[in-house]
Design an enzyme around this catalytic site. Structure first.
Site, PDB file in Angstrom:
ATOM      1  N   ASP A 156       0.823  -1.210   0.000  1.00  0.00           N
ATOM      2  CA  ASP A 156       0.000   0.000   0.000  1.00  0.00           C
ATOM      3  C   ASP A 156       0.865   1.272   0.000  1.00  0.00           C
ATOM      4  OD1 ASP A 156      -2.432   1.355  -0.054  1.00  0.00           O
ATOM      5  OD2 ASP A 156      -3.303   0.208   1.591  1.00  0.00           O
ATOM      6  N   ASP A 226      -9.608   3.312  -3.496  1.00  0.00           N
ATOM      7  CA  ASP A 226     -10.292   2.084  -3.089  1.00  0.00           C
ATOM      8  C   ASP A 226     -11.673   1.925  -3.721  1.00  0.00           C
ATOM      9  OD1 ASP A 226      -8.137   1.451  -1.538  1.00  0.00           O
ATOM     10  OD2 ASP A 226      -9.188   1.581   0.389  1.00  0.00           O
TER      11      ASP A 226
END
Ligand SMILES: *[C@@H]1O[C@H](CO)[C@@H](O)[C@H](O)[C@H]1NC(C)=O
Ligand SMILES: *[C@@H]1O[C@H](CO)[C@@H](O)[C@H](O)[C@H]1NC(C)=O
Length: 407
Positions: A156, A226
């Site tokens: 991430d 996301d």
């Protein structure tokens, strides 16, 4: 004991040599990652509420629902698996209240089911939920993950220190040399040092023109922020990916993010479009719902053998690409895509409008096809629809996708 001045000199030497070292250029292993990953990740359904019981229950669903037989393989843990602090030797520590057998014990159980285990870390100082990040700890973390038997790493992009942010223009105009790319390249090099091949996913949210250099650094890379369980996200993902499909081939996949089928209020038509779009663009397909609650209709969508065969084609790595269907209006979300597989020429038509409408596919508009008479085959039902000359007119429900093969 070293005198303070010697320590200072040693420190200065050390940091000078570190900052002068050229960033690593190691490329990702080709032992894994040729085809886009098929699997599951806990985050969309469970968030941080993750642990061995949940993961094993989902892994068992791979077997009982026939997902493993259909090709689903990776069982991936997202954020929040670790303790907040590293141990005294600098290693990340699995939270034992979540993982009574550690991650290595879980990996053994997952491997015994014939599946693979994925884990999560971050190319910054902390993960998005505030657990330890791997920036500056790449070597020890890669060795730790490999030692546990991990097969996949989602990496991430939270908590990036100020001195690692990107200049407006990267050195030489090449985003491969941007600070963002270098943060990820450091982990590629560390993973390459391990004896275990680990599939590497750059969760970089479409930043730093990642589609230009992602294949030199990982096997797949996120193209957007996301996912949400909403039609608007499905169309955002399609629109964001459509211009960058020339980056997609074997070992090289734009990642449209984990699936939302089974979550929120996506209609069955929207779920079909979600699945077909990810498959035709050869994105990783990581289911993101609680598989113990997946409806039979949704399960049938994600197990569709013909669409999975397009996605997992061992001979053709290129995705379906957008094309202009003559006579169709230009839409803000592209609706017409075509590509080849080992089985022939495929056309995917999306109805992004709010009501059922009629579509006419013109065969002469389909790249590589041309006018003539073709049998139109429906990939959803697995049945031939009939023979048509020069065009095929059909009705398509709102937000649905026709998945066709022409022969
Ligand atoms: C940012 O600072 C850290 C700590 O001093 C250093 O290790 C790193 O190389 C720096 N990053 C860049 C891109 O200069
Ligand atoms: C889904 O629809 C139901 C019923 O229409 C509604 O109560 C709920 O808030 C919706 N959920 C989402 C995530 O939109």
């Amino acid at each position: 004991m070293l005198s303070p001045s010697l320590v200072a000199i040693a420190f200065a030497f050390c940091s000078a040599s570190l900052s002068n070292a050229a960033p690593p250029t190691a490329t990702p292993t080709q032992a894994v990652g040729k085809l886009p990953a098929l699997g599951w990740n806990n985050y969309n359904a469970f968030g941080c509420n993750v642990g061995q019981t949940t993961i094993l229950a989902q892994a068992n669903q791979f077997i009982s629902l026939g997902l493993k037989t259909a090709g689903y393989q990776y069982v991936n843990i997202d954020d929040c698996w670790a303790l907040r602090s590293r141990d005294s030797s600098g290693r990340m520590v699995p939270d034992s209240s979540k993982w009574p057998n550690g991650i290595s014990g879980l990996a053994t159980q997952i491997h015994n089911l014939g599946l693979k285990l994925g884990i999560y870390s971050d190319a910054g100082t902390e993960t998005c939920s505030g657990y330890p990040g791997s920036l500056g700890h790449e070597a020890i973390d890669a060795a730790t993950f490999a030692g546990w038997g991990v097969d996949y790493l989602k990496y991430d992009n939270c908590f990036v220190p100020a001195n690692w942010t990107d200049a407006k223009t990267p050195p030489g105009g090449d985003w491969y040399n941007s600070n963002s790319a270098i943060r990820y390249r450091q982990m590629t090099a560390a993973l390459d040092q391990q004896s275990r091949p680990i599939q590497f996913n750059l969760c970089i949210w479409g930043q730093a023109n990642v589609w230009e250099w992602g294949a030199k650094v990982g096997h797949s890379w996120r193209m957007t922020g996301d996912a949400t369980a909403a039609w608007s996200f499905v169309t955002t993902a399609i629109t964001s990916n459509a211009p960058h499909l020339s980056s997609v081939n074997f070992y090289s996949h734009n990642d449209m993010d984990m699936m939302e089928i089974g979550n929120g209020n996506l209609t069955i038509a929207e779920q079909r479009t979600h699945f077909a779009a990810w498959a035709m663009m050869k994105s990783p397909i990581l289911l993101g719902t609680d598989l113990t609650k997946l409806s039979a209709q949704s399960l049938a969508i994600v197990k569709n053998a013909e669409i999975l065969a397009f996605h997992q084609d061992p001979n053709i790595g290129t995705p379906a690409m957008q094309f202009k269907n003559s006579g169709s209006p230009t839409t803000s979300v592209p609706e017409y895509f075509a590509g080849k597989s080992s089985a022939g020429t495929h056309v995917f038509v999306i109805n992004t409008g709010g009501s059922t409408s009629s579509r006419t596919l013109n065969f002469a508009s389909v790249p590589g096809l041309g006018s003539g008479t073709f049998t139109v085959h429906d990939m959803w039902s697995g049945k031939d629809i009939g023979k048509f000359t020069n065009s095929y007119t059909f009705s398509l429900g709102s937000h649905d996708t026709a998945a066709l093969r022409l022969k």
